[in-house]
Write a protein that holds these residues in place. Structure first.
Motif, PDB file in Angstrom:
ATOM      1  N   THR A  26      -9.415 -11.904 -12.233  1.00  0.00           N
ATOM      2  CA  THR A  26      -8.169 -10.897 -11.625  1.00  0.00           C
ATOM      3  C   THR A  26      -7.967 -10.577 -11.269  1.00  0.00           C
ATOM      4  O   THR A  26      -8.716  -9.152 -10.940  1.00  0.00           O
ATOM      5  CB  THR A  26      -7.065 -10.766 -13.109  1.00  0.00           C
ATOM      6  OG1 THR A  26      -6.757 -11.895 -13.796  1.00  0.00           O
ATOM      7  CG2 THR A  26      -5.436  -9.981 -12.760  1.00  0.00           C
ATOM      8  N   ALA A  27      -7.684 -10.193  -9.754  1.00  0.00           N
ATOM      9  CA  ALA A  27      -6.803  -9.250  -9.087  1.00  0.00           C
ATOM     10  C   ALA A  27      -6.253  -8.450  -8.313  1.00  0.00           C
ATOM     11  O   ALA A  27      -5.314  -9.382  -8.491  1.00  0.00           O
ATOM     12  CB  ALA A  27      -7.777  -9.793  -7.151  1.00  0.00           C
ATOM     13  N   LYS A  28      -6.049  -7.520  -7.839  1.00  0.00           N
ATOM     14  CA  LYS A  28      -4.695  -6.326  -7.557  1.00  0.00           C
ATOM     15  C   LYS A  28      -5.462  -6.571  -5.991  1.00  0.00           C
ATOM     16  O   LYS A  28      -6.280  -5.742  -5.461  1.00  0.00           O
ATOM     17  CB  LYS A  28      -4.657  -5.255  -7.454  1.00  0.00           C
ATOM     18  CG  LYS A  28      -3.633  -4.615  -7.393  1.00  0.00           C
ATOM     19  CD  LYS A  28      -3.582  -2.485  -8.680  1.00  0.00           C
ATOM     20  CE  LYS A  28      -2.172  -2.723  -7.271  1.00  0.00           C
ATOM     21  NZ  LYS A  28      -1.715  -1.125  -8.575  1.00  0.00           N
ATOM     22  N   ILE A  29      -4.335  -7.483  -5.216  1.00  0.00           N
ATOM     23  CA  ILE A  29      -4.069  -7.498  -3.756  1.00  0.00           C
ATOM     24  C   ILE A  29      -3.207  -6.451  -3.359  1.00  0.00           C
ATOM     25  O   ILE A  29      -2.163  -5.999  -3.224  1.00  0.00           O
ATOM     26  CB  ILE A  29      -4.106  -8.407  -3.437  1.00  0.00           C
ATOM     27  CG1 ILE A  29      -4.948  -9.919  -3.831  1.00  0.00           C
ATOM     28  CG2 ILE A  29      -4.023  -8.898  -1.432  1.00  0.00           C
ATOM     29  CD1 ILE A  29      -6.402  -9.165  -3.496  1.00  0.00           C
ATOM     30  N   ASN A  30      -3.850  -5.597  -2.156  1.00  0.00           N
ATOM     31  CA  ASN A  30      -2.745  -4.459  -1.668  1.00  0.00           C
ATOM     32  C   ASN A  30      -2.254  -4.637  -0.122  1.00  0.00           C
ATOM     33  O   ASN A  30      -3.517  -4.936   0.522  1.00  0.00           O
ATOM     34  CB  ASN A  30      -3.253  -3.181  -1.450  1.00  0.00           C
ATOM     35  CG  ASN A  30      -3.804  -2.748  -3.049  1.00  0.00           C
ATOM     36  OD1 ASN A  30      -2.489  -2.378  -3.547  1.00  0.00           O
ATOM     37  ND2 ASN A  30      -4.543  -1.873  -3.547  1.00  0.00           N
ATOM     38  N   MET A  31      -1.600  -5.135   0.281  1.00  0.00           N
ATOM     39  CA  MET A  31      -1.053  -5.728   1.912  1.00  0.00           C
ATOM     40  C   MET A  31       0.046  -3.809   2.322  1.00  0.00           C
ATOM     41  O   MET A  31       0.150  -3.658   1.837  1.00  0.00           O
ATOM     42  CB  MET A  31       0.017  -6.702   2.176  1.00  0.00           C
ATOM     43  CG  MET A  31      -1.043  -7.739   0.871  1.00  0.00           C
ATOM     44  SD  MET A  31       0.183  -9.141   1.260  1.00  0.00           S
ATOM     45  CE  MET A  31      -0.055  -9.084   3.040  1.00  0.00           C
ATOM     46  N   LYS A  32      -0.955  -3.874   3.618  1.00  0.00           N
ATOM     47  CA  LYS A  32       0.153  -3.034   3.915  1.00  0.00           C
ATOM     48  C   LYS A  32       0.887  -3.092   5.299  1.00  0.00           C
ATOM     49  O   LYS A  32       0.912  -4.041   5.663  1.00  0.00           O
ATOM     50  CB  LYS A  32      -1.140  -2.206   5.214  1.00  0.00           C
ATOM     51  CG  LYS A  32      -1.060  -1.062   6.073  1.00  0.00           C
ATOM     52  CD  LYS A  32      -1.879  -0.489   7.009  1.00  0.00           C
ATOM     53  CE  LYS A  32      -1.924   0.737   7.640  1.00  0.00           C
ATOM     54  NZ  LYS A  32      -2.661   0.992   8.618  1.00  0.00           N
ATOM     55  N   SER A  33       2.344  -2.563   5.512  1.00  0.00           N
ATOM     56  CA  SER A  33       3.134  -2.280   6.088  1.00  0.00           C
ATOM     57  C   SER A  33       3.121  -2.787   7.861  1.00  0.00           C
ATOM     58  O   SER A  33       2.845  -1.515   7.908  1.00  0.00           O
ATOM     59  CB  SER A  33       4.445  -1.883   5.437  1.00  0.00           C
ATOM     60  OG  SER A  33       5.342  -2.182   6.095  1.00  0.00           O
ATOM     61  N   LEU A  34       3.697  -3.728   7.643  1.00  0.00           N
ATOM     62  CA  LEU A  34       3.495  -3.846   8.807  1.00  0.00           C
ATOM     63  C   LEU A  34       4.703  -3.064  10.021  1.00  0.00           C
ATOM     64  O   LEU A  34       6.228  -3.943   9.420  1.00  0.00           O
ATOM     65  CB  LEU A  34       3.884  -4.959   9.938  1.00  0.00           C
ATOM     66  CG  LEU A  34       2.861  -5.405  11.506  1.00  0.00           C
ATOM     67  CD1 LEU A  34       1.825  -5.086  11.748  1.00  0.00           C
ATOM     68  CD2 LEU A  34       3.250  -6.875  11.540  1.00  0.00           C
ATOM     69  N   GLU A  53       0.733  -7.338   7.390  1.00  0.00           N
ATOM     70  CA  GLU A  53      -0.704  -6.973   7.612  1.00  0.00           C
ATOM     71  C   GLU A  53      -1.368  -8.410   7.089  1.00  0.00           C
ATOM     72  O   GLU A  53      -1.073  -8.230   5.725  1.00  0.00           O
ATOM     73  CB  GLU A  53      -1.438  -5.897   8.054  1.00  0.00           C
ATOM     74  CG  GLU A  53      -1.016  -5.400   9.164  1.00  0.00           C
ATOM     75  CD  GLU A  53      -1.757  -3.995   9.297  1.00  0.00           C
ATOM     76  OE1 GLU A  53      -2.877  -3.806   8.740  1.00  0.00           O
ATOM     77  OE2 GLU A  53      -1.645  -2.818  10.768  1.00  0.00           O
ATOM     78  N   PRO A  54      -2.220  -9.457   7.868  1.00  0.00           N
ATOM     79  CA  PRO A  54      -2.742 -10.011   6.380  1.00  0.00           C
ATOM     80  C   PRO A  54      -4.333  -9.491   6.411  1.00  0.00           C
ATOM     81  O   PRO A  54      -4.500  -8.909   6.567  1.00  0.00           O
ATOM     82  CB  PRO A  54      -3.065 -10.956   7.297  1.00  0.00           C
ATOM     83  CG  PRO A  54      -1.986 -11.350   9.264  1.00  0.00           C
ATOM     84  CD  PRO A  54      -2.129  -9.796   8.831  1.00  0.00           C
ATOM     85  N   ALA A  55      -4.430 -10.107   4.950  1.00  0.00           N
ATOM     86  CA  ALA A  55      -5.248  -9.379   4.276  1.00  0.00           C
ATOM     87  C   ALA A  55      -5.971 -10.896   4.027  1.00  0.00           C
ATOM     88  O   ALA A  55      -5.735 -12.042   3.594  1.00  0.00           O
ATOM     89  CB  ALA A  55      -4.881  -9.092   3.246  1.00  0.00           C
ATOM     90  N   GLU A  56      -7.773 -10.545   3.357  1.00  0.00           N
ATOM     91  CA  GLU A  56      -8.436 -11.273   2.779  1.00  0.00           C
ATOM     92  C   GLU A  56      -8.906 -11.211   1.986  1.00  0.00           C
ATOM     93  O   GLU A  56      -9.758  -9.657   2.280  1.00  0.00           O
ATOM     94  CB  GLU A  56      -9.557 -11.908   4.296  1.00  0.00           C
ATOM     95  CG  GLU A  56      -8.502 -12.814   4.786  1.00  0.00           C
ATOM     96  CD  GLU A  56      -9.418 -13.239   6.571  1.00  0.00           C
ATOM     97  OE1 GLU A  56     -10.674 -12.825   6.161  1.00  0.00           O
ATOM     98  OE2 GLU A  56      -9.257 -14.219   7.088  1.00  0.00           O
ATOM     99  N   VAL A  97       0.923  -1.243  -0.162  1.00  0.00           N
ATOM    100  CA  VAL A  97      -0.063   0.096  -0.542  1.00  0.00           C
ATOM    101  C   VAL A  97       1.062   0.980   0.034  1.00  0.00           C
ATOM    102  O   VAL A  97       2.232   1.012   0.918  1.00  0.00           O
ATOM    103  CB  VAL A  97      -0.845   0.374   1.691  1.00  0.00           C
ATOM    104  CG1 VAL A  97      -1.750   1.136   1.531  1.00  0.00           C
ATOM    105  CG2 VAL A  97      -1.647  -1.040   1.234  1.00  0.00           C
ATOM    106  N   GLY A  98       0.681   2.165  -1.127  1.00  0.00           N
ATOM    107  CA  GLY A  98       1.603   3.318  -0.565  1.00  0.00           C
ATOM    108  C   GLY A  98       2.231   3.392  -2.102  1.00  0.00           C
ATOM    109  O   GLY A  98       3.010   3.959  -3.064  1.00  0.00           O
ATOM    110  N   GLY A  99       3.402   1.876  -1.714  1.00  0.00           N
ATOM    111  CA  GLY A  99       4.458   2.358  -2.251  1.00  0.00           C
ATOM    112  C   GLY A  99       4.731   1.256  -3.512  1.00  0.00           C
ATOM    113  O   GLY A  99       5.210   2.036  -5.031  1.00  0.00           O
ATOM    114  N   GLU A 100       3.635   0.824  -3.861  1.00  0.00           N
ATOM    115  CA  GLU A 100       2.947  -0.148  -4.835  1.00  0.00           C
ATOM    116  C   GLU A 100       3.942  -1.482  -6.019  1.00  0.00           C
ATOM    117  O   GLU A 100       4.267  -0.682  -6.797  1.00  0.00           O
ATOM    118  CB  GLU A 100       2.431   1.337  -6.196  1.00  0.00           C
ATOM    119  CG  GLU A 100       1.587   1.450  -5.970  1.00  0.00           C
ATOM    120  CD  GLU A 100      -0.038   1.194  -6.034  1.00  0.00           C
ATOM    121  OE1 GLU A 100       0.804  -0.292  -6.225  1.00  0.00           O
ATOM    122  OE2 GLU A 100      -0.360   1.479  -4.529  1.00  0.00           O
TER     123      GLU A 100
END
Length: 215
Positions: free
Chosen positions: A99-107, A84-87, A37-40
């Motif tokens: 097709t999906a784009k999944i964003n994960m937030k840095s912990l 952080e885990p994402a669902e 997230v944010g950094g892409e």
């Protein structure tokens, strides 16, 4: 006995209904790209778990890409160290691919500050503190380190640097060239038999007589 058969029949019916309902769900090729997230930036080697299908585990590649077969409505969980885990729930789609784009937030985890000490206990610290030598200041220690005795001791064990070696070689070459200009054979004429023979012949011929010096 009848109750036992009724329980077994109900269990078989429930399992059969679950299997039929699972077969009725649409199968799709689920693919996607995982980024932060944010950094892409892609998140590599993410663990992808299908919670709705026996916790089937997949893994994304080094570029964050994944692709596997799943059912519509399955809940997919994405986990990775430092994020952080994402669902994500696979939605209904008209195609057999999604097709999906999944964003994960840095912990970000802040650890408490730790002050390391070189002593294992307070007693060792007290002993080291009491043994400190504070009789000399910094200027005195510098003078002692740069004394002729200290420099002479260091010169015995410390090898010469490249600059010193080059300077020494240059001086030796200069000395050799100077000696060659004075005496190319590097020999003392007093020890040369040819020089003594020439000198004696000159005396015999009278080259050094006083008469030859008269006008």
């Amino acid at each position: 006995m009848a109750g036992r058969f009724y329980y077994i029949f109900t269990l078989i019916l429930f399992l059969s209904w679950g299997t039929i309902s699972a077969q009725e769900r649409k199968i799709v090729q689920f693919s996607g790209l995982i980024s932060s997230v944010g950094g892409e930036l892609p998140v590599p080697f993410v663990t992808v778990t299908n919670i709705s299908y026996n916790n089937q585990v997949h893994a994304a590649n080094n570029e964050g890409f994944f692709s596997f077969v799943a059912h519509v409505g399955d809940t997919i969980r994405f986990t990775s160290v430092g994020f952080e885990p994402a669902e994500f729930v696979i939605p209904e789609t008209a195609s057999d691919k999604f097709t999906a784009k999944i964003n994960m937030k840095s912990l970000v985890i802040e650890l408490p500050a730790v002050m390391p000490f070189p002593w294992a206990s307070i007693e060792e610290f007290n002993m080291a503190f009491m043994a400190l030598d504070v009789s000399d200041d910094n200027i005195s220690r510098i003078r002692n380190s740069l004394s002729p005795e200290a420099l002479a001791a260091l010169s015995q064990v410390v090898p010469r640097s490249a600059e010193e070696i080059q300077t020494f070689n240059s001086m030796q070459r200069h000395i050799n060239m100077s000696n060659k200009a004075v005496n190319q054979r590097f020999a003392n004429p007093l020890f040369s038999p040819f020089a003594w023979g020439s000198f004696i012949n000159s005396i015999v011929k009278g080259d050094y007589s006083r008469k030859r010096l008269e006008y």
